[in-house]
Scaffold this motif. Structure first.
Motif, PDB file in Angstrom:
ATOM      1  N   GLU A   1       0.820  -1.213   0.000  1.00 38.90           N
ATOM      2  CA  GLU A   1       0.000   0.000   0.000  1.00 38.90           C
ATOM      3  C   GLU A   1       0.851   1.260   0.000  1.00 38.90           C
ATOM      4  OE1 GLU A   1      -2.473  -0.633   3.399  1.00 38.90           O
ATOM      5  OE2 GLU A   1      -4.096  -1.581   2.227  1.00 38.90           O
ATOM      6  N   LYS A   2       1.922   1.261   0.780  1.00 39.04           N
ATOM      7  CA  LYS A   2       2.808   2.423   0.825  1.00 39.04           C
ATOM      8  C   LYS A   2       3.447   2.681  -0.540  1.00 39.04           C
ATOM      9  CE  LYS A   2       4.158   2.514   5.735  1.00 39.04           C
ATOM     10  NZ  LYS A   2       3.901   3.966   5.926  1.00 39.04           N
ATOM     11  N   VAL A   3       3.867   1.609  -1.199  1.00 40.37           N
ATOM     12  CA  VAL A   3       4.491   1.752  -2.516  1.00 40.37           C
ATOM     13  C   VAL A   3       3.467   2.229  -3.538  1.00 40.37           C
ATOM     14  CG1 VAL A   3       5.647   0.507  -4.386  1.00 40.37           C
ATOM     15  CG2 VAL A   3       6.260   0.019  -2.006  1.00 40.37           C
ATOM     16  N   GLU A   4       2.294   1.612  -3.542  1.00 38.42           N
ATOM     17  CA  GLU A   4       1.272   1.965  -4.532  1.00 38.42           C
ATOM     18  C   GLU A   4       0.711   3.360  -4.304  1.00 38.42           C
ATOM     19  OE1 GLU A   4      -1.565  -1.187  -4.418  1.00 38.42           O
ATOM     20  OE2 GLU A   4      -0.114  -2.695  -5.079  1.00 38.42           O
ATOM     21  N   TYR A   5       0.587   3.773  -3.054  1.00 38.34           N
ATOM     22  CA  TYR A   5       0.069   5.107  -2.752  1.00 38.34           C
ATOM     23  C   TYR A   5       0.964   6.185  -3.354  1.00 38.34           C
ATOM     24  CZ  TYR A   5      -1.637   9.140  -0.117  1.00 38.34           C
ATOM     25  OH  TYR A   5      -2.142  10.367   0.230  1.00 38.34           O
ATOM     26  N   ALA A   6       2.271   5.916  -3.368  1.00 43.21           N
ATOM     27  CA  ALA A   6       3.215   6.882  -3.943  1.00 43.21           C
ATOM     28  C   ALA A   6       3.375   6.707  -5.447  1.00 43.21           C
ATOM     29  CB  ALA A   6       4.579   6.737  -3.261  1.00 43.21           C
TER      30      ALA A   6
ATOM     31  N   LEU B   1      14.349   0.508  -6.574  1.00 42.10           N
ATOM     32  CA  LEU B   1      13.230   1.398  -6.306  1.00 42.10           C
ATOM     33  C   LEU B   1      13.204   2.529  -7.319  1.00 42.10           C
ATOM     34  CD1 LEU B   1      14.281   4.241  -4.619  1.00 42.10           C
ATOM     35  CD2 LEU B   1      14.966   2.419  -3.072  1.00 42.10           C
ATOM     36  N   LYS B   2      12.011   3.053  -7.538  1.00 48.45           N
ATOM     37  CA  LYS B   2      11.837   4.197  -8.439  1.00 48.45           C
ATOM     38  C   LYS B   2      10.625   4.985  -7.988  1.00 48.45           C
ATOM     39  CE  LYS B   2      10.189   3.621 -12.604  1.00 48.45           C
ATOM     40  NZ  LYS B   2      10.052   3.258 -14.040  1.00 48.45           N
ATOM     41  N   THR B   3      10.751   6.306  -7.998  1.00 52.85           N
ATOM     42  CA  THR B   3       9.663   7.152  -7.524  1.00 52.85           C
ATOM     43  C   THR B   3       9.831   8.570  -8.060  1.00 52.85           C
ATOM     44  OG1 THR B   3       8.577   7.993  -5.538  1.00 52.85           O
ATOM     45  CG2 THR B   3      10.943   7.711  -5.428  1.00 52.85           C
ATOM     46  N   VAL B   4       8.800   9.371  -7.944  1.00 46.92           N
ATOM     47  CA  VAL B   4       8.961  10.797  -8.247  1.00 46.92           C
ATOM     48  C   VAL B   4       9.831  11.402  -7.152  1.00 46.92           C
ATOM     49  CG1 VAL B   4       6.797  10.985  -9.504  1.00 46.92           C
ATOM     50  CG2 VAL B   4       6.825  11.387  -7.035  1.00 46.92           C
ATOM     51  N   THR B   5      10.466  12.474  -7.487  1.00 53.77           N
ATOM     52  CA  THR B   5      11.452  13.063  -6.574  1.00 53.77           C
ATOM     53  C   THR B   5      10.866  13.392  -5.206  1.00 53.77           C
ATOM     54  OG1 THR B   5      12.560  14.032  -8.502  1.00 53.77           O
ATOM     55  CG2 THR B   5      13.167  14.899  -6.343  1.00 53.77           C
ATOM     56  N   SER B   6       9.656  13.910  -5.164  1.00 52.07           N
ATOM     57  CA  SER B   6       9.061  14.342  -3.898  1.00 52.07           C
ATOM     58  C   SER B   6       8.808  13.181  -2.941  1.00 52.07           C
ATOM     59  CB  SER B   6       7.755  15.091  -4.161  1.00 52.07           C
ATOM     60  OG  SER B   6       6.834  14.260  -4.857  1.00 52.07           O
ATOM     61  N   ASP B   7       8.680  11.973  -3.457  1.00 53.64           N
ATOM     62  CA  ASP B   7       8.411  10.811  -2.614  1.00 53.64           C
ATOM     63  C   ASP B   7       9.659   9.970  -2.343  1.00 53.64           C
ATOM     64  OD1 ASP B   7       5.673  11.286  -2.324  1.00 53.64           O
ATOM     65  OD2 ASP B   7       5.214  10.314  -4.236  1.00 53.64           O
ATOM     66  N   PHE B   8      10.814  10.407  -2.828  1.00 52.81           N
ATOM     67  CA  PHE B   8      12.016   9.578  -2.698  1.00 52.81           C
ATOM     68  C   PHE B   8      12.383   9.345  -1.235  1.00 52.81           C
ATOM     69  CE2 PHE B   8      16.736   9.171  -2.621  1.00 52.81           C
ATOM     70  CZ  PHE B   8      16.806   7.927  -3.233  1.00 52.81           C
ATOM     71  N   ARG B   9      12.259  10.373  -0.397  1.00 46.81           N
ATOM     72  CA  ARG B   9      12.597  10.220   1.017  1.00 46.81           C
ATOM     73  C   ARG B   9      11.775   9.087   1.654  1.00 46.81           C
ATOM     74  NH1 ARG B   9      14.301  13.846   5.149  1.00 46.81           N
ATOM     75  NH2 ARG B   9      14.220  15.558   3.646  1.00 46.81           N
ATOM     76  N   GLU B  10      10.480   9.093   1.398  1.00 46.89           N
ATOM     77  CA  GLU B  10       9.603   8.096   2.017  1.00 46.89           C
ATOM     78  C   GLU B  10       9.903   6.684   1.506  1.00 46.89           C
ATOM     79  OE1 GLU B  10       4.812   6.995   2.349  1.00 46.89           O
ATOM     80  OE2 GLU B  10       5.471   8.866   1.407  1.00 46.89           O
ATOM     81  N   ILE B  11      10.102   6.542   0.188  1.00 46.38           N
ATOM     82  CA  ILE B  11      10.335   5.217  -0.380  1.00 46.38           C
ATOM     83  C   ILE B  11      11.720   4.705   0.013  1.00 46.38           C
ATOM     84  CG2 ILE B  11      10.488   3.887  -2.517  1.00 46.38           C
ATOM     85  CD1 ILE B  11       7.664   4.702  -1.655  1.00 46.38           C
ATOM     86  N   LEU B  12      12.701   5.582   0.081  1.00 48.27           N
ATOM     87  CA  LEU B  12      14.030   5.164   0.539  1.00 48.27           C
ATOM     88  C   LEU B  12      13.976   4.695   1.986  1.00 48.27           C
ATOM     89  CD1 LEU B  12      17.072   4.916  -0.144  1.00 48.27           C
ATOM     90  CD2 LEU B  12      17.349   7.210   0.820  1.00 48.27           C
TER      91      LEU B  12
END
Length: 425
Positions: free
Chosen positions: A74-79, A96-107
């Motif tokens: 859920e955390k991954v999909e929400y971002a 991992l891959k994400t938009v820049t604004s969510d990188f802190r959370e996904i890392l």
């Protein structure tokens, strides 16, 4: 913390706890990709526990530090991000891959998964069953069977002999306690390379990595050291009767590790023989003589000596002549130098494909982290192109004489066809 600007694009830093951090700033798109490499591939398993690293990769995202498998998903999909794990022969990988604004959370989530997986018993048993299904499925695929029996004949007691999946016996025997022990042994900060590429500055990236991983302490125990047996097997034939519509013919030669002087020459020879529709094997054995359904050559980049393999799929009645023809094509490499035009074509293929393999942030993070975890350093990105460019025809012929003389043979197909094919080998 030590930081070195290797060139204008890549920063390499080493945190006090030994984690190597590579950062490639790319402002082209609002995306950040990360690759976290761990020296914990299938090479680090015992033969009796083959498949352990693979099972670890399947279970690692199924629970960690108070989070269930569903909560992680859920955390991954929400971002709108992606996060996955994988095991190779020479390393373990979290991507991992994400938009820049969510990188802190996904890392941060990746850090929790990497450092504190919970290995729920039910998930372990489920993933074991799925792995066993994959193993059984592979036993029905002629190419996989041929490659497996060749690998085992060539490597014997070396870990490269086994599939990353292991086999039914080894996979069935792995327990949750084995996963916990393997994780505790190999997942430590001084065994890790973190490669990041995307719309992020080195300073910001290092700060975020420090937040997530900076308090991870190096254990008192020394780093695990690979103590692998020598590869001392002798060329032999391996036959596997299968009720299939074609024969799979595979010739294998023991090549070199990636850091050996002859690596680039063998890479070029594999490209010349089997890379694409204009390759020697495709033109001569498929187009001109109609012997092959498929035909190619492989030479992998490995930390330890890799196999140089040529293979083809052919009609059962053509097995004998196809085997003879395939072997003759390899033997020609030792008797005459490649002309400059042919050699340049092989170089262009490799270098073009290499450049195309560094277009996305994920690909960039992958290749620099991969070189670092293999001990080559990120400078190998530049050196690879130079090595390929500088190989001459004399060097390819010398490499063929040294490495491509006495092949291992793996035959899979109808019993009568492969018996006839092997008779005069």
């Amino acid at each position: 913390m030590q930081t070195v600007n290797v060139d204008s694009l890549i920063d390499r830093s080493v945190l006090p706890n030994g984690i190597v951090v590579l950062v490639t700033e790319n402002q082209g798109a609002d995306i950040v990709a990360g690759r976290i490499f761990v020296r914990a591939g299938s090479c680090y398993e015992s033969r009796e526990q083959a498949g352990l690293a693979h099972l670890l990769s399947c279970v690692m995202t199924k629970g960690c530090d108070g989070l269930s498998s569903l909560e992680i998903a859920e955390k991954v999909e929400y971002a709108g991000a992606s996060l996955s794990t994988d095991a190779a022969t020479d390393y373990f990988l979290l991507s991992l891959k994400t938009v820049t604004s969510d990188f802190r959370e996904i890392l941060a989530l990746a850090g929790r998964i990497l450092r504190s997986p919970s290995f729920p018993e039910a998930e372990v048993e489920l993933e074991k069953r799925l792995a066993l299904q994959d193993i059984r499925s592979q036993q029905e695929q002629p190419f996989t069977v041929a490659f497996s029996q060749m690998r085992q004949a060539m490597y014997q007691a070396h870990p490269y002999a086994m599939s990353v999946l292991g086999n039914e016996t080894t996979m069935s025997s792995i327990t949750r306690d084995d996963l916990v022990k393997y994780h505790q042994t190999h997942f430590r900060p001084d065994n890790i390379v973190i490669s990041i590429a995307g719309r992020i500055t080195p300073t910001v990236a290092l700060d975020l990595v420090g937040e997530v991983f900076g308090d991870w302490r190096v254990p008192n125990e020394k780093q695990p050291i690979l103590n692998l047996p020598e590869i001392l097997s002798s060329p032999q034939s391996s036959l596997k009767p299968i009720n299939t519509q074609q024969s799979i013919i595979m010739l294998g030669y023991m090549g070199t590790a990636v850091n050996a002087p002859e690596y680039a020459a063998l890479k070029l020879l594999a490209s010349y023989l089997g890379n694409g529709l204009s390759s020697r094997l495709f033109v001569e054995l498929r187009e001109k003589r109609g012997l092959a359904y498929e035909v190619s050559a492989l030479f992998s980049t490995r930390l330890f000596p890799a196999t140089f393999v040529v293979y083809m799929g052919t009609a059962p009645e053509n097995t004998k002549i196809a085997l003879e023809s395939l072997r003759q094509e390899v033997e020609l490499l030792s008797t005459a130098e490649l002309n400059p035009e042919v050699l340049q074509t092989a170089k262009n293929k490799i270098l073009g494909q290499y450049a195309l393999g560094k277009q996305t942030n994920g690909q960039i993070a992958q290749i620099y982290g991969w070189y670092e975890i293999l001990g080559l350093g990120i400078e190998f990105d530049r050196r690879f192109s130079e090595l390929i460019t500088n190989v001459n025809s004399s060097e390819t012929m010398k490499a063929a004489i040294q490495f491509l003389q006495r092949p291992y043979l793996s035959l899979v197909g109808q019993e009568e066809a492969i018996a006839v094919g092997n008779r005069d080998f």
